[in-house]
Enzyme design. Structure first.
Site, PDB file in Angstrom:
ATOM      1  N   THR A  86       3.263  -1.925  -0.690  1.00 60.31           N
ATOM      2  CA  THR A  86       2.202  -1.595  -0.122  1.00 60.31           C
ATOM      3  C   THR A  86       2.277  -2.677   1.239  1.00 60.31           C
ATOM      4  OG1 THR A  86      -0.064  -2.202  -1.531  1.00 60.31           O
ATOM      5  CG2 THR A  86       0.755   0.049  -1.079  1.00 60.31           C
ATOM      6  N   SER A 114       6.621  -5.259  -0.720  1.00 62.32           N
ATOM      7  CA  SER A 114       6.941  -4.409   0.367  1.00 62.32           C
ATOM      8  C   SER A 114       7.511  -5.328   1.319  1.00 62.32           C
ATOM      9  CB  SER A 114       5.374  -4.597   1.077  1.00 62.32           C
ATOM     10  OG  SER A 114       5.977  -3.503   2.583  1.00 62.32           O
ATOM     11  N   GLN A 136      10.327  -3.806  -2.422  1.00 63.88           N
ATOM     12  CA  GLN A 136      11.044  -3.003  -1.327  1.00 63.88           C
ATOM     13  C   GLN A 136      12.211  -3.301   0.110  1.00 63.88           C
ATOM     14  OE1 GLN A 136       9.311  -2.418   1.317  1.00 63.88           O
ATOM     15  NE2 GLN A 136      10.825  -0.725   2.150  1.00 63.88           N
ATOM     16  N   TYR A 138      13.485  -2.214   3.485  1.00 58.02           N
ATOM     17  CA  TYR A 138      14.456  -1.657   4.363  1.00 58.02           C
ATOM     18  C   TYR A 138      15.413  -1.676   5.205  1.00 58.02           C
ATOM     19  CZ  TYR A 138       9.218   0.335   4.983  1.00 58.02           C
ATOM     20  OH  TYR A 138       8.994   0.919   4.830  1.00 58.02           O
ATOM     21  N   THR A 164      14.643   1.791   0.611  1.00 61.69           N
ATOM     22  CA  THR A 164      13.563   3.352   0.846  1.00 61.69           C
ATOM     23  C   THR A 164      14.226   4.063   1.888  1.00 61.69           C
ATOM     24  OG1 THR A 164      11.433   1.500   1.286  1.00 61.69           O
ATOM     25  CG2 THR A 164      11.857   3.886   2.706  1.00 61.69           C
ATOM     26  N   ARG A 173       2.106   9.449  12.635  1.00 60.47           N
ATOM     27  CA  ARG A 173       0.503   9.011  11.773  1.00 60.47           C
ATOM     28  C   ARG A 173      -0.269   8.891  13.183  1.00 60.47           C
ATOM     29  NH1 ARG A 173       3.639   4.878   7.996  1.00 60.47           N
ATOM     30  NH2 ARG A 173       4.802   5.948   7.639  1.00 60.47           N
ATOM     31  N   LYS A 278      14.127   4.459  -3.366  1.00 57.70           N
ATOM     32  CA  LYS A 278      13.034   5.145  -3.488  1.00 57.70           C
ATOM     33  C   LYS A 278      12.748   5.943  -1.988  1.00 57.70           C
ATOM     34  CE  LYS A 278       7.802   2.882  -2.940  1.00 57.70           C
ATOM     35  NZ  LYS A 278       7.960   3.953  -1.480  1.00 57.70           N
ATOM     36  N   HIS A 302       6.493   8.830   0.365  1.00 60.93           N
ATOM     37  CA  HIS A 302       5.796   8.035   1.119  1.00 60.93           C
ATOM     38  C   HIS A 302       4.241   7.971   1.388  1.00 60.93           C
ATOM     39  CE1 HIS A 302       8.271   4.563   3.411  1.00 60.93           C
ATOM     40  NE2 HIS A 302       6.670   3.885   3.914  1.00 60.93           N
ATOM     41  N   ARG A 305       2.925   9.983   4.303  1.00 57.60           N
ATOM     42  CA  ARG A 305       3.547   8.955   5.341  1.00 57.60           C
ATOM     43  C   ARG A 305       4.073   9.845   5.932  1.00 57.60           C
ATOM     44  NH1 ARG A 305      -0.882   5.371   5.745  1.00 57.60           N
ATOM     45  NH2 ARG A 305       0.706   3.794   6.660  1.00 57.60           N
ATOM     46  N   GLY A 334       2.673   8.535  -6.286  1.00 55.59           N
ATOM     47  CA  GLY A 334       1.839   9.791  -5.701  1.00 55.59           C
ATOM     48  C   GLY A 334       1.166  10.792  -6.519  1.00 55.59           C
ATOM     49  N   GLY A 335      -0.225   9.878  -5.548  1.00 52.53           N
ATOM     50  CA  GLY A 335      -1.481  10.794  -5.861  1.00 52.53           C
ATOM     51  C   GLY A 335      -2.490  11.410  -7.308  1.00 52.53           C
TER      52      GLY A 335
END
Length: 414
Positions: A86, A114, A136, A138, A164, A173, A278, A302, A305, A334-335
Site C-alpha cells: 500500500t 509499494s 509491487q 508499475y 500490477t 476516485r 497482481k 486493486h 479502486r 481484497g475484503g
C-alpha cells in the site's frame, strides 16, 4: 492456541481498529486510503462476498496441536497471510513502512512494498532484518526507470516483483479528486528521488509538487521544470510520460501487454526474483499468465479502486483456481477483515491471502504496535477458526468445510 499477549481492550476487532484509525487520520488521508472507485460498490462487495459462505465445522478431532504456518519465498510464514503493498504509509504514521516492516518481522509474515512508498526499498529491507519482502511494480513506459528499481530490489534481496496489471488507466476516485490530494511535506516518494530533483520528488498524484504558502512564491520557471506530463497518443504514435515520476502521470500504462512485457520483466528479474502478476480477475487471463510462465497470480481488483462493478475478488477466485490447476500458486486480496475470511479464501482454493487497509488502520492507530495488533487479531482468529473447524494443518482446509448461502437463504454444498 491463540496469543498469550494481553488484549487491547479498546480494540478487539478489525472493525474497531478501523474506527480508531478514522480518528487518528486527517480527512485527506482517510479518504485516500478508504475510498473505492466511483460509488464504491466493488469495494463494499469485496467484503460482503465472504458473507455468502458458511463454515461446516467437524468435531471430536484432536486439535491440540495446530500448525498455521506455510512456506513462501523460501521462508516459513506464521499464517497464510501477507501484508499487501500500500502506498505512502507515512501518511498514516511518521514511521510508515519502517513500522510495518518491523511488525511483519515480529509476526513472521511477508511484506509487500509499494513502488510509491514513502521509504526507500533499501531501508525497508534493512528494517525487515531478513524477513521476506516483495516489491509491487508499475512497469513504466520509460523502461529505464523500472530497470533501475528492479536492480535495486535484487540488490536488496527482494524475493519477487508483483507486477500490477489492472492499471492501464486509473479508476475514478471522486474524493481524491475533490480533495485535490497531494503528499504533504516533508514526505517524498522515496524510491524515485534519484530520478527527480528534490522538489519534483515530492510529486504524487497530479504531477505537481506539494506546496505551502512559501512555495507559492517560487518563480514560475521552476514550477514548469517540476511538472509531469502524462503519456498520450498523438494519432500517429504513443508519446511516453515526461517529467518527474508521479503516480497519475507514470503509474498507468496503457501499452502493457502479455507478449512484450512479461518476457522482458522475467529477463530483468533473472533467477534472483520471481515475477507475479497482481490484478488477475478472470479465468482467461489466468490461462494467459500460466502460458507466459509467471511464477504466481494474485487475484485482485486493486482494493475496489479501479473498475467499479467488477467482480469481488472472492467471487472471481474459484474460476481462476480451476484453470490454474496447481501449475502456479494463486493468491487473493481484497475484503479480508477476519480470520474466518482467510479460512474461507483458502477453502475456495487460494494458497495464500494478502491484506492491505487493516494494516494502514493499525499503523494510524498506534504505529508499529498497531500493525502488530492488526496481525495478531487476524492470526488469533484464523487459528481459532482452524481449531473449531477441526483442522490442524493449512493443507487440510478444503471446500468441504464451506457451504454457500443464496439470497433466499438456501444453502448449497460446493
Amino acid at each position: 492456541m491463540t496469543s498469550n499477549e494481553p488484549h487491547d481492550l479498546q480494540c478487539l476487532t478489525i472493525g474497531e481498529l478501523e474506527q480508531h484509525a478514522a480518528v487518528h487520520m486527517d480527512k485527506q488521508t482517510r479518504d485516500y486510503y478508504n475510498e473505492g472507485a466511483d460509488s464504491g460498490s466493488t469495494l463494499l462487495e469485496n467484503s460482503q462476498a465472504y458473507d455468502k459462505y458458511r463454515i461446516r465445522p467437524r468435531v471430536l478431532r484432536d486439535i491440540s496441536l495446530i500448525d498455521t504456518s506455510v512456506p513462501i519465498f523460501g521462508a516459513l510464514n506464521s499464517i497464510p497471510l501477507g501484508i499487501a503493498p500500500t502506498a505512502m504509509q507515512c501518511l498514516a504514521h511518521p514511521d510508515g513502512e519502517i513500522a510495518t516492516a518491523k511488525a511483519c518481522k515480529k509476526a513472521g509474515m511477508v511484506m509487500g512494498l509499494s513502488s510509491f512508498a514513502t521509504t526507500t526499498l533499501e531501508n525497508v529491507a534493512t528494517a525487515s532484518d531478513g524477513n521476506p519482502n516483495v516489491l509491487q511494480l508499475y512497469l513504466f513506459e520509460e523502461r529505464a526507470h523500472s530497470t533501475k528499481l528492479i536492480q535495486r530490489a535484487k540488490n536488496a534481496g527482494y524475493k519477487a516483483v508483483f507486477l500490477t496489471v489492472d492499471t492501464p488507466m486509473l479508476g475514478r476516485r471522486n474524493m481524491e479528486i475533490r480533495n485535490q490530494f497531494k503528499l504533504p511535506k516533508p514526505y517524498k516518494i522515496a524510491n524515485f528521488t534519484e530520478d527527480n530533483d528534490s522538489a519534483a520528488a515530492k510529486t504524487v498524484m497530479e504531477g505537481q509538487p506539494s506546496s505551502n504558502a512559501d512555495d507559492n512564491n517560487n518563480n514560475s520557471e521552476k514550477q514548469k521544470t517540476s511538472s509531469s506530463t502524462p503519456g498520450y497518443h498523438d494519432g500517429q504514435k504513443r508519446r511516453a510520460p515526461s517529467g518527474p515520476i508521479s503516480f497519475h502521470s507514470h503509474a498507468p500504462n496503457p501499452t502493457l501487454c502479455w507478449e512484450k512485457d512479461i518476457g522482458w520483466l522475467k529477463e530483468q528479474c533473472g533467477c534472483e526474483m520471481e515475477v507475479w502478476v497482481k490484478g488477475i480477475a478472470t479465468a482467461e487471463d489466468a490461462l494467459l499468465a500460466v502460458h507466459h510462465q509467471v511464477d504466481g497470480i494474485i487475484v485482485s481488483n486493486h482494493g475496489g479502486r479501479q473498475l467499479n462493478g467488477a467482480l469481488a475478488t472472492l467471487d472471481a477466485l474459484p474460476e481462476i483456481v480451476e484453470v490454474a490447476k496447481g501449475k502456479v500458486p494463486v493468491h487473493v486480496d481484497g475484503g479480508i477483515r477476519h480470520g474466518t475470511d482467510i479460512f474461507k479464501a483458502l477453502a475456495l482454493g487460494a494458497d495464500f491471502v494478502w491484506v492491505g487497509r487493516p494494516v494502514l488502520w493499525g499503523l494510524a492507530y498506534k504505529g508499529q504496535e498497531g500493525v502488530e495488533l492488526c496481525l495478531r487479531l487476524l492470526r488469533d482468529e484464523f487459528t481459532l477458526c482452524m481449531g473449531l473447524v477441526g483442522t490442524t494443518k493449512v493443507g487440510e482446509i478444503t471446500k468441504d468445510y464451506l457451504v454457500k448461502v443464496d439470497k433466499s437463504g438456501f444453502v448449497s454444498r460446493l
